[in-house]
Design an enzyme around this catalytic site. Sequence first.
Site, PDB file in Angstrom:
ATOM      1  N   ARG A  69       0.855  -1.187   0.000  1.00  0.00           N
ATOM      2  CA  ARG A  69       0.000   0.000   0.000  1.00  0.00           C
ATOM      3  C   ARG A  69       0.887   1.230   0.000  1.00  0.00           C
ATOM      4  O   ARG A  69       2.041   1.149   0.406  1.00  0.00           O
ATOM      5  CB  ARG A  69      -0.903   0.005   1.247  1.00  0.00           C
ATOM      6  CG  ARG A  69      -1.901  -1.132   1.281  1.00  0.00           C
ATOM      7  CD  ARG A  69      -2.742  -1.095   2.547  1.00  0.00           C
ATOM      8  NE  ARG A  69      -3.545   0.106   2.645  1.00  0.00           N
ATOM      9  CZ  ARG A  69      -4.768   0.253   2.107  1.00  0.00           C
ATOM     10  NH1 ARG A  69      -5.322  -0.739   1.454  1.00  0.00           N
ATOM     11  NH2 ARG A  69      -5.437   1.376   2.244  1.00  0.00           N
ATOM     12  N   ALA A 123      -3.371  -0.388  11.983  1.00  0.00           N
ATOM     13  CA  ALA A 123      -4.328   0.494  12.654  1.00  0.00           C
ATOM     14  C   ALA A 123      -3.869   0.834  14.075  1.00  0.00           C
ATOM     15  O   ALA A 123      -3.916   1.996  14.489  1.00  0.00           O
ATOM     16  CB  ALA A 123      -5.691  -0.185  12.703  1.00  0.00           C
ATOM     17  N   HIS A 153      -4.599 -22.894  33.806  1.00  0.00           N
ATOM     18  CA  HIS A 153      -4.588 -24.187  33.124  1.00  0.00           C
ATOM     19  C   HIS A 153      -6.006 -24.684  32.946  1.00  0.00           C
ATOM     20  O   HIS A 153      -6.804 -24.574  33.890  1.00  0.00           O
ATOM     21  CB  HIS A 153      -3.796 -25.201  33.961  1.00  0.00           C
ATOM     22  CG  HIS A 153      -3.798 -26.580  33.378  1.00  0.00           C
ATOM     23  ND1 HIS A 153      -2.989 -26.920  32.321  1.00  0.00           N
ATOM     24  CD2 HIS A 153      -4.529 -27.689  33.692  1.00  0.00           C
ATOM     25  CE1 HIS A 153      -3.204 -28.193  32.007  1.00  0.00           C
ATOM     26  NE2 HIS A 153      -4.128 -28.691  32.826  1.00  0.00           N
TER      27      HIS A 153
HETATM   28  P1  NAI Z   1       3.103  -6.475   1.982  1.00  0.00           P
HETATM   29  O1  NAI Z   1       4.253  -5.564   1.872  1.00  0.00           O
HETATM   30  O2  NAI Z   1       2.822  -7.197   3.232  1.00  0.00           O
HETATM   31  O3  NAI Z   1       3.224  -7.595   0.843  1.00  0.00           O
HETATM   32  C1  NAI Z   1       3.341  -7.298  -0.528  1.00  0.00           C
HETATM   33  C2  NAI Z   1       3.914  -8.497  -1.216  1.00  0.00           C
HETATM   34  O4  NAI Z   1       3.828  -8.287  -2.615  1.00  0.00           O
HETATM   35  C3  NAI Z   1       5.376  -8.754  -0.871  1.00  0.00           C
HETATM   36  O5  NAI Z   1       5.549 -10.078  -0.443  1.00  0.00           O
HETATM   37  C4  NAI Z   1       6.092  -8.463  -2.198  1.00  0.00           C
HETATM   38  O6  NAI Z   1       7.223  -9.260  -2.395  1.00  0.00           O
HETATM   39  C5  NAI Z   1       5.006  -8.788  -3.219  1.00  0.00           C
HETATM   40  N1  NAI Z   1       5.179  -8.111  -4.504  1.00  0.00           N
HETATM   41  C6  NAI Z   1       5.406  -6.804  -4.732  1.00  0.00           C
HETATM   42  N2  NAI Z   1       5.519  -6.584  -6.052  1.00  0.00           N
HETATM   43  C7  NAI Z   1       5.328  -7.770  -6.673  1.00  0.00           C
HETATM   44  C8  NAI Z   1       5.314  -8.201  -8.037  1.00  0.00           C
HETATM   45  N3  NAI Z   1       5.500  -7.348  -9.037  1.00  0.00           N
HETATM   46  N4  NAI Z   1       5.109  -9.517  -8.308  1.00  0.00           N
HETATM   47  C9  NAI Z   1       4.903 -10.397  -7.296  1.00  0.00           C
HETATM   48  N5  NAI Z   1       4.920 -10.048  -5.997  1.00  0.00           N
HETATM   49  C10 NAI Z   1       5.119  -8.754  -5.677  1.00  0.00           C
HETATM   50  O7  NAI Z   1       1.840  -5.608   1.512  1.00  0.00           O
HETATM   51  P2  NAI Z   1       0.302  -5.935   1.536  1.00  0.00           P
HETATM   52  O8  NAI Z   1       0.056  -7.370   1.786  1.00  0.00           O
HETATM   53  O9  NAI Z   1      -0.257  -5.327   0.300  1.00  0.00           O
HETATM   54  O10 NAI Z   1      -0.185  -5.135   2.798  1.00  0.00           O
HETATM   55  C11 NAI Z   1      -0.017  -3.710   2.856  1.00  0.00           C
HETATM   56  C12 NAI Z   1       0.023  -3.225   4.274  1.00  0.00           C
HETATM   57  O11 NAI Z   1      -1.210  -3.408   4.921  1.00  0.00           O
HETATM   58  C13 NAI Z   1       1.093  -3.951   5.057  1.00  0.00           C
HETATM   59  O12 NAI Z   1       1.953  -3.008   5.617  1.00  0.00           O
HETATM   60  C14 NAI Z   1       0.346  -4.683   6.112  1.00  0.00           C
HETATM   61  O13 NAI Z   1       1.025  -4.671   7.334  1.00  0.00           O
HETATM   62  C15 NAI Z   1      -0.984  -3.957   6.196  1.00  0.00           C
HETATM   63  N6  NAI Z   1      -2.034  -4.908   6.533  1.00  0.00           N
HETATM   64  C16 NAI Z   1      -2.055  -5.475   7.764  1.00  0.00           C
HETATM   65  C17 NAI Z   1      -2.971  -6.435   8.082  1.00  0.00           C
HETATM   66  C18 NAI Z   1      -2.939  -7.051   9.418  1.00  0.00           C
HETATM   67  O14 NAI Z   1      -2.356  -6.498  10.325  1.00  0.00           O
HETATM   68  N7  NAI Z   1      -3.541  -8.203   9.622  1.00  0.00           N
HETATM   69  C19 NAI Z   1      -3.974  -6.896   7.129  1.00  0.00           C
HETATM   70  C20 NAI Z   1      -3.839  -6.259   5.863  1.00  0.00           C
HETATM   71  C21 NAI Z   1      -2.915  -5.300   5.598  1.00  0.00           C
END
Ligand code: NAI
Length: 444
Positions: A256, A302, A423
Amino acid sequence: MNNKIITIIGAGPGGYVAAIKAAQVGFDVNIIEKGPFGGTCLNIGCIPTKAILYPLSFLNKNYNRMGIMTDKMKIDLNKLNMWKKGAVNKAVKGVELLLKKYDNIKIYKGEGKLINNNEIEVNGEKIKTDYTILAMGSIPSIPKIFDVKGVWTSDNALELNEIPEILTIIGAGVIGVEIGFIYNKLGSKVTLIDVLDHVGGLNVDEDISSELEKILRGSGIDIKLNVKVSKIEKNKIVLENGEVIETSKIMLAMGRRAMIPQWVEESGIKIAKNKIVIDEKLKTTMENVFAIGDLIDGPMLAHKAMHDAVKVINNLEGKENKEYPIPSVIYTHPEIASIGMIEKEAREKYGDEIKISKFPYSANARANCTKELKGFVKLISFNNKLLGAHIVGENSSEMIWGFGVIMGNALEVSNIENMVFPHPTFAESIHEAILGINSNYIHI
Ligand code: NAI
């Protein structure tokens, strides 16, 4: 009242918490939001995903084996969508009610623009302010070559309007994994593609990502790692190695990016690597203007944005801020929760003197009662102090915070070994892993 005005642009978790904290300590608060209250998290992120995952988690359970005889379960997408919307609406309405509780919070619906550090424009009106907090959040990052009509981001996936027969997700980070997990349960044939050699994104512990990969593959998700995408069309992905993937739907989950509108760039506020540059008090390069959450460096989470909000208000009050490590969770089944350093990072910093302890859920009494046996607690320590904690396992999202207390206060392992855990609980796996640092496991 302290006779100062604070204006917040954006009412996501960072912005609305900043408004409430500021109101509580006596500021006159303006909060400006162009969309629904709660931002990405409440509307198209944390809340809808968890609302969807909860009912889907029932599909993981073998009720008949437990003596609860059920007919074959099936999904009604419309009802599931209404359930999700119910959770989202309640959360969004809740934020509005919370903000309206304070007489000193004024809500503006519209797009806020910073004119200078004393003036903000919204809906053609100019409002005066003493301080400003920028809290506009982030949006999915879509590189130009992937900007193809009909391709989803997580925003579209969470609308739950259709279940594609085949869903191919580019990016196997947190979003790719969580949405892939959801659509796999909904019945799509899901494939995750990533340039990295592992799932879970960049900064994930190796043991955790390999366990996550096992969980995903075990639930029927296909994973292609170390692959580069060279081109996409609406239903086709061409990989650099020439392989062509035909798919019903493509979703992008490649990270993002901070929501930095032109008016921020024009204001002269310094931006570097698409993030707003701030000092240790979260102040931008413009006097009395602060930035929080996804707009600045650090994890895009968040709870981190909420914490930034509290820090800014404390700073304005002249109060000290105590630093704690920030936990993160991947909401698969089982969940994955992490805090502090990963093993690679700890090894680079402290060498081979670090200690690793690991306790499997399969040896935990509560896990035996529920058959939630997958996963483990992994602890990384050095010199009698914890550096990192990683849990794959049922309920791990609810347990990881305790490590914030331990690590944030630099408690010594010898001082926490004798803590008493109820426990039978999954949390006893944490106790065992703590005991394991000095090889004193009891149940393995
Ligand atoms: P991310 O940075 O976690 O993962 C993006 C992935 O896309 C990476 O593994 C990267 O290697 C891959 N990638 C990038 N370009 C690519 C390409 N051209 N071809 C193939 N793979 C490619 O980002 P993500 O999953 O989009 O999440 C964004 C943000 O939102 C993160 O910072 C995350 O922490 C946050 N988030 C947190 C959540 C949670 O706490 N449960 C849930 C959803 C999002």
